[in-house]
Design a protein around this motif. Structure first.
Motif, mmCIF file in Angstrom:
data_model
loop_
_atom_site.group_PDB
_atom_site.id
_atom_site.type_symbol
_atom_site.label_atom_id
_atom_site.label_comp_id
_atom_site.label_asym_id
_atom_site.label_seq_id
_atom_site.Cartn_x
_atom_site.Cartn_y
_atom_site.Cartn_z
ATOM 1 N N GLY A 9 -42.362 -6.717 3.121
ATOM 2 C CA GLY A 9 -41.402 -6.053 3.605
ATOM 3 C C GLY A 9 -41.844 -4.354 3.191
ATOM 4 O O GLY A 9 -41.134 -3.836 2.965
ATOM 5 N N LYS A 10 -43.190 -4.343 2.628
ATOM 6 C CA LYS A 10 -43.914 -3.194 2.501
ATOM 7 C C LYS A 10 -43.221 -2.608 4.052
ATOM 8 O O LYS A 10 -43.444 -2.640 4.741
ATOM 9 C CB LYS A 10 -45.190 -3.601 2.655
ATOM 10 C CG LYS A 10 -45.438 -3.927 1.696
ATOM 11 C CD LYS A 10 -46.923 -3.641 1.019
ATOM 12 C CE LYS A 10 -47.479 -4.143 0.290
ATOM 13 N NZ LYS A 10 -48.557 -3.363 -0.514
ATOM 14 N N ALA A 11 -43.262 -1.596 3.532
ATOM 15 C CA ALA A 11 -42.851 -0.311 4.863
ATOM 16 C C ALA A 11 -43.288 1.346 3.864
ATOM 17 O O ALA A 11 -43.318 1.547 3.181
ATOM 18 C CB ALA A 11 -40.931 -0.095 5.155
ATOM 19 N N VAL A 12 -42.594 2.473 4.619
ATOM 20 C CA VAL A 12 -43.266 3.394 4.697
ATOM 21 C C VAL A 12 -42.687 3.895 3.389
ATOM 22 O O VAL A 12 -41.171 4.152 2.690
ATOM 23 C CB VAL A 12 -42.311 4.777 5.587
ATOM 24 C CG1 VAL A 12 -42.927 5.812 5.188
ATOM 25 C CG2 VAL A 12 -42.958 3.935 6.765
ATOM 26 N N MET A 13 -43.319 4.336 2.172
ATOM 27 C CA MET A 13 -43.005 5.582 1.378
ATOM 28 C C MET A 13 -42.978 7.100 1.516
ATOM 29 O O MET A 13 -43.835 7.318 2.013
ATOM 30 C CB MET A 13 -43.632 5.412 -0.107
ATOM 31 C CG MET A 13 -43.637 3.497 -0.325
ATOM 32 S SD MET A 13 -44.445 3.192 -1.519
ATOM 33 C CE MET A 13 -43.486 3.915 -3.099
ATOM 34 N N PRO A 31 -48.314 1.662 5.617
ATOM 35 C CA PRO A 31 -48.334 1.133 5.420
ATOM 36 C C PRO A 31 -49.947 0.196 6.101
ATOM 37 O O PRO A 31 -49.544 0.526 7.635
ATOM 38 C CB PRO A 31 -47.252 -0.257 5.744
ATOM 39 C CG PRO A 31 -46.019 0.282 6.063
ATOM 40 C CD PRO A 31 -46.521 2.056 6.594
ATOM 41 N N ASN A 32 -50.466 -0.836 5.415
ATOM 42 C CA ASN A 32 -51.502 -1.031 6.417
ATOM 43 C C ASN A 32 -51.078 -1.952 7.528
ATOM 44 O O ASN A 32 -51.446 -3.216 6.923
ATOM 45 C CB ASN A 32 -52.563 -1.402 5.984
ATOM 46 C CG ASN A 32 -54.015 -1.308 6.384
ATOM 47 O OD1 ASN A 32 -53.975 -1.331 7.829
ATOM 48 N ND2 ASN A 32 -55.103 -1.833 6.120
ATOM 49 N N LEU A 33 -50.442 -1.488 8.704
ATOM 50 C CA LEU A 33 -50.254 -2.719 9.234
ATOM 51 C C LEU A 33 -50.930 -3.675 10.279
ATOM 52 O O LEU A 33 -51.938 -2.865 10.917
ATOM 53 C CB LEU A 33 -48.829 -2.770 10.073
ATOM 54 C CG LEU A 33 -47.658 -1.827 9.235
ATOM 55 C CD1 LEU A 33 -46.362 -1.585 9.832
ATOM 56 C CD2 LEU A 33 -47.433 -3.531 8.566
ATOM 57 N N CYS A 34 -50.817 -4.671 10.340
ATOM 58 C CA CYS A 34 -51.994 -4.807 11.498
ATOM 59 C C CYS A 34 -51.268 -5.893 12.498
ATOM 60 O O CYS A 34 -50.301 -6.862 11.778
ATOM 61 C CB CYS A 34 -52.832 -6.217 10.666
ATOM 62 S SG CYS A 34 -54.424 -5.536 10.168
ATOM 63 N N ASP A 35 -51.709 -6.290 13.771
ATOM 64 C CA ASP A 35 -50.694 -7.240 14.321
ATOM 65 C C ASP A 35 -51.862 -8.142 14.700
ATOM 66 O O ASP A 35 -52.355 -8.681 15.493
ATOM 67 C CB ASP A 35 -50.323 -6.641 17.008
ATOM 68 C CG ASP A 35 -49.512 -5.038 16.434
ATOM 69 O OD1 ASP A 35 -48.619 -5.081 15.473
ATOM 70 O OD2 ASP A 35 -49.988 -4.264 16.836
ATOM 71 N N VAL A 36 -50.863 -9.503 14.470
ATOM 72 C CA VAL A 36 -52.090 -11.007 13.486
ATOM 73 C C VAL A 36 -50.949 -12.156 14.952
ATOM 74 O O VAL A 36 -49.565 -11.648 14.810
ATOM 75 C CB VAL A 36 -52.499 -11.174 12.796
ATOM 76 C CG1 VAL A 36 -52.986 -9.843 11.850
ATOM 77 C CG2 VAL A 36 -50.770 -10.813 11.351
ATOM 78 N N THR A 37 -51.578 -12.878 15.039
ATOM 79 C CA THR A 37 -50.788 -13.899 16.012
ATOM 80 C C THR A 37 -51.699 -15.093 14.496
ATOM 81 O O THR A 37 -52.919 -15.400 14.271
ATOM 82 C CB THR A 37 -52.137 -14.447 17.150
ATOM 83 O OG1 THR A 37 -51.404 -13.585 17.423
ATOM 84 C CG2 THR A 37 -51.216 -15.291 17.394
ATOM 85 N N LEU A 38 -50.690 -15.462 14.180
ATOM 86 C CA LEU A 38 -50.676 -17.233 12.793
ATOM 87 C C LEU A 38 -50.076 -17.649 13.473
ATOM 88 O O LEU A 38 -49.788 -18.055 14.340
ATOM 89 C CB LEU A 38 -50.093 -16.651 11.606
ATOM 90 C CG LEU A 38 -50.425 -14.821 10.824
ATOM 91 C CD1 LEU A 38 -48.962 -15.052 10.120
ATOM 92 C CD2 LEU A 38 -51.830 -15.062 10.122
ATOM 93 N N MET A 39 -50.900 -19.235 12.963
ATOM 94 C CA MET A 39 -50.751 -20.213 13.407
ATOM 95 C C MET A 39 -49.776 -20.493 12.725
ATOM 96 O O MET A 39 -49.765 -20.383 11.325
ATOM 97 C CB MET A 39 -51.348 -21.541 13.749
ATOM 98 C CG MET A 39 -51.922 -22.899 14.088
ATOM 99 S SD MET A 39 -51.625 -22.610 15.950
ATOM 100 C CE MET A 39 -51.269 -24.456 16.653
ATOM 101 N N SER A 40 -48.341 -21.799 12.924
ATOM 102 C CA SER A 40 -48.073 -22.123 12.112
ATOM 103 C C SER A 40 -48.354 -24.066 12.021
ATOM 104 O O SER A 40 -48.052 -24.393 13.229
ATOM 105 C CB SER A 40 -46.276 -22.125 12.228
ATOM 106 O OG SER A 40 -45.300 -23.233 11.707
ATOM 107 N N GLU A 41 -48.885 -24.214 11.477
ATOM 108 C CA GLU A 41 -49.050 -25.861 11.458
ATOM 109 C C GLU A 41 -47.849 -27.192 12.032
ATOM 110 O O GLU A 41 -48.064 -28.354 12.552
ATOM 111 C CB GLU A 41 -50.009 -26.672 10.723
ATOM 112 C CG GLU A 41 -51.498 -25.591 9.578
ATOM 113 C CD GLU A 41 -51.789 -25.828 8.911
ATOM 114 O OE1 GLU A 41 -51.537 -26.794 7.927
ATOM 115 O OE2 GLU A 41 -53.498 -25.146 8.910
ATOM 116 N N ALA A 42 -47.281 -26.603 10.894
ATOM 117 C CA ALA A 42 -45.759 -27.130 11.107
ATOM 118 C C ALA A 42 -45.075 -27.525 12.498
ATOM 119 O O ALA A 42 -44.552 -28.746 12.887
ATOM 120 C CB ALA A 42 -45.128 -27.361 9.711
ATOM 121 N N LEU A 43 -44.731 -26.560 13.164
ATOM 122 C CA LEU A 43 -44.763 -26.293 14.135
ATOM 123 C C LEU A 43 -44.832 -26.174 15.153
ATOM 124 O O LEU A 43 -44.944 -26.629 16.920
ATOM 125 C CB LEU A 43 -43.808 -24.843 14.148
ATOM 126 C CG LEU A 43 -42.334 -24.938 13.041
ATOM 127 C CD1 LEU A 43 -42.301 -22.997 13.484
ATOM 128 C CD2 LEU A 43 -41.924 -25.710 13.649
#
Length: 98
Positions: A9-13, A31-43
């Motif tokens: 929830g970090k946003a512009v201040m 904020p230092n935002l990055c577009d990332v791909t994260l793996m869900s092990e459960a799904l």
């Protein structure tokens, strides 16, 4: 696309640039935002998220996306992350029952 982290929830201040002469002019802290791909092990799927660098470190520290989502407060998560959290929780309860 908003400038907010989907996991923390970090946003512009806003604040001030303060010069040596103590002149103050308004500025934005992004904020230092990055577009990332994260793996869900459960799904068993990968998800593209826009997260802060700090959140990415937290995900790694907690042991992956699933563990991070289950421990995170729902009011800090984006709508998409809340849905993902619900799916992960449902899948894990199904696996423990079986």
């Amino acid at each position: 696309m908003s400038r907010a982290c989907e996991l923390t929830g970090k946003a512009v201040m806003s604040g001030n640039n303060v010069s040596h002469a103590n002149n103050k002019t308004r500025r934005r802290f992004l904020p230092n935002l990055c577009d990332v791909t994260l793996m869900s092990e459960a799904l068993g799927q990968s998800y593209r998220l826009r997260v802060s660098a700090n959140a990415l470190r937290s995900v790694e520290h907690r042991g992956g996306l699933d563990a991070f989502l289950l421990k995170a407060k729902s009011n800090e998560l984006s709508q998409r992350a809340r849905l993902l959290k619900k799916q992960v929780a449902k899948k894990l309860t199904e696996q423990t029952e079986a």
